[in-house]
Design an enzyme around this catalytic site. Sequence first.
Site, PDB file in Angstrom:
ATOM      1  N   LEU A 151       1.152  -0.997   0.463  1.00 21.32           N
ATOM      2  CA  LEU A 151       0.201   0.730   0.095  1.00 21.32           C
ATOM      3  C   LEU A 151       1.000   1.737   0.089  1.00 21.32           C
ATOM      4  O   LEU A 151       1.712   1.546   0.833  1.00 21.32           O
ATOM      5  CB  LEU A 151      -0.490  -0.407   1.113  1.00 21.32           C
ATOM      6  CG  LEU A 151      -1.797  -1.189   1.696  1.00 21.32           C
ATOM      7  CD1 LEU A 151      -2.685  -1.251   2.557  1.00 21.32           C
ATOM      8  CD2 LEU A 151      -2.972  -1.341  -0.255  1.00 21.32           C
ATOM      9  N   GLY A 191       3.055  -9.216   6.306  1.00 16.10           N
ATOM     10  CA  GLY A 191       3.768  -8.854   7.433  1.00 16.10           C
ATOM     11  C   GLY A 191       2.879  -7.511   6.829  1.00 16.10           C
ATOM     12  O   GLY A 191       3.059  -6.810   5.412  1.00 16.10           O
ATOM     13  N   GLY A 192       3.210  -6.529   7.770  1.00 12.82           N
ATOM     14  CA  GLY A 192       2.687  -5.270   7.291  1.00 12.82           C
ATOM     15  C   GLY A 192       1.536  -4.339   6.174  1.00 12.82           C
ATOM     16  O   GLY A 192       0.244  -4.844   6.567  1.00 12.82           O
ATOM     17  N   ASP A 193       1.637  -3.845   5.881  1.00 14.85           N
ATOM     18  CA  ASP A 193       1.266  -3.843   4.451  1.00 14.85           C
ATOM     19  C   ASP A 193       1.327  -4.228   3.672  1.00 14.85           C
ATOM     20  O   ASP A 193       1.208  -3.855   2.177  1.00 14.85           O
ATOM     21  CB  ASP A 193       0.926  -1.871   4.470  1.00 14.85           C
ATOM     22  CG  ASP A 193       1.807  -1.458   3.368  1.00 14.85           C
ATOM     23  OD1 ASP A 193       3.224  -2.396   4.501  1.00 14.85           O
ATOM     24  OD2 ASP A 193       2.144  -0.744   3.448  1.00 14.85           O
ATOM     25  N   GLU A 194       1.764  -5.641   3.505  1.00 14.60           N
ATOM     26  CA  GLU A 194       2.624  -5.900   2.613  1.00 14.60           C
ATOM     27  C   GLU A 194       1.410  -7.423   2.585  1.00 14.60           C
ATOM     28  O   GLU A 194       1.081  -7.985   3.077  1.00 14.60           O
ATOM     29  CB  GLU A 194       3.621  -6.395   2.663  1.00 14.60           C
ATOM     30  CG  GLU A 194       3.680  -7.523   1.114  1.00 14.60           C
ATOM     31  CD  GLU A 194       5.569  -7.623   1.613  1.00 14.60           C
ATOM     32  OE1 GLU A 194       6.102  -8.748   0.488  1.00 14.60           O
ATOM     33  OE2 GLU A 194       6.293  -7.701   2.400  1.00 14.60           O
TER      34      GLU A 194
END
Length: 281
Positions: A151, A191-194
Site C-alpha cells: 500500500l 507483514g505490515g501492509d504487504e
Amino acid sequence: SFPYHVGEYGQAPTPQTLDSPDLSAQVVRTGQVLLRTPDTAGDHAAVGRDSLNWLGVPLNAKKGVIGALVVKNDRAEARYAQKDVELLQFVSTQAATAIERKQMEIWLQHIARHDPLTDLPNRELFYDRLQTALLGAKRNQTLLSLLNIDLDRFKQVNDTLGHPVGDLLLQEVARRLKQCVRESDTVGRVGGDEFLVLLHDLPLPEDAMIVAEKIRVALGQRYDLADQRVHISPSIGVALYPGHGDDYKQLIRYADEAMYDAKKNGGNRFQVTSGPRASGV
C-alpha cells in the site's frame, strides 16, 4: 446444527436452527435433559422418524452448551428410565470434552497459520500453498502468477489517523482482495501492509495483468473507516510461472522487485517483472 445420526430407521435429519421446535434444539436452548415417552404429552418428533421414546441430554462444555446427545426407539415397552438418563449424561460429558478438545486443536492450528488481524493465510501457510501450486503447475503444465501488493503511503494513515484506523484499513483491503480473485486463488498477508496473491491455472499470462488492474482499481476506491474517509493506492508486482522462474523463492523475489519498481514510478500501478537482474542492479 450439524446432526450425526445412526439408526436402522429413517435418514439423517436436516440441520436445524436453535429457534426451531425440534426437541434437540430445545435441549440445546434450555441446557436441560428432555425425556419423552408414550405417556408424555407433546410432539414426539425428534430427529428423523417419529419416536415413541426419546431422550436428549445437553453437551455441556466450558463455553456453554455446544450440542445435544439423543437416543430414541420405536418400541413402547423399551422406555427410558432414570438410569438411562444418568448413563447418557455420563457419555455426554465424555463426548463434550472430546469435541471441545478437537475444536481447540483446530483453532490453534488455524491461528498458527493465519494473520490474526485479517484472518488471511500468513507467510508460512502462503509459501506452503505456493510451493504446492508450483508442483501442480509443473505436473499439469499450467500457468500461475504471484502478485506482491504494497500500500502506497500507508504509514501516513497510521501517523495521522492512528493505528486503529490503520488496522481497519488493512481488514478492508483484505476483504476487497478476496473479492477480486476466485475461491481457488489464495490471498495472504505477509507483514505490515504487504499482501501476496496466488493465481492458479491461468488460461493466459495476460489474465494476471487483468487481475492486477482489477485489484488496483478496487483498492483505490474510497474507504469509510470509523467516521474517517481514507484514500490509498497499491503498488503491485507481478511474476509468472513458468515465464519468470520455476522456484517459489525466485517468483517471490521477482514479484517483490517488480512491486518496488511500481512504487519508484509513482505507485498506483502494477509492474510485471523483467526476470533475473544482474547483481547490484
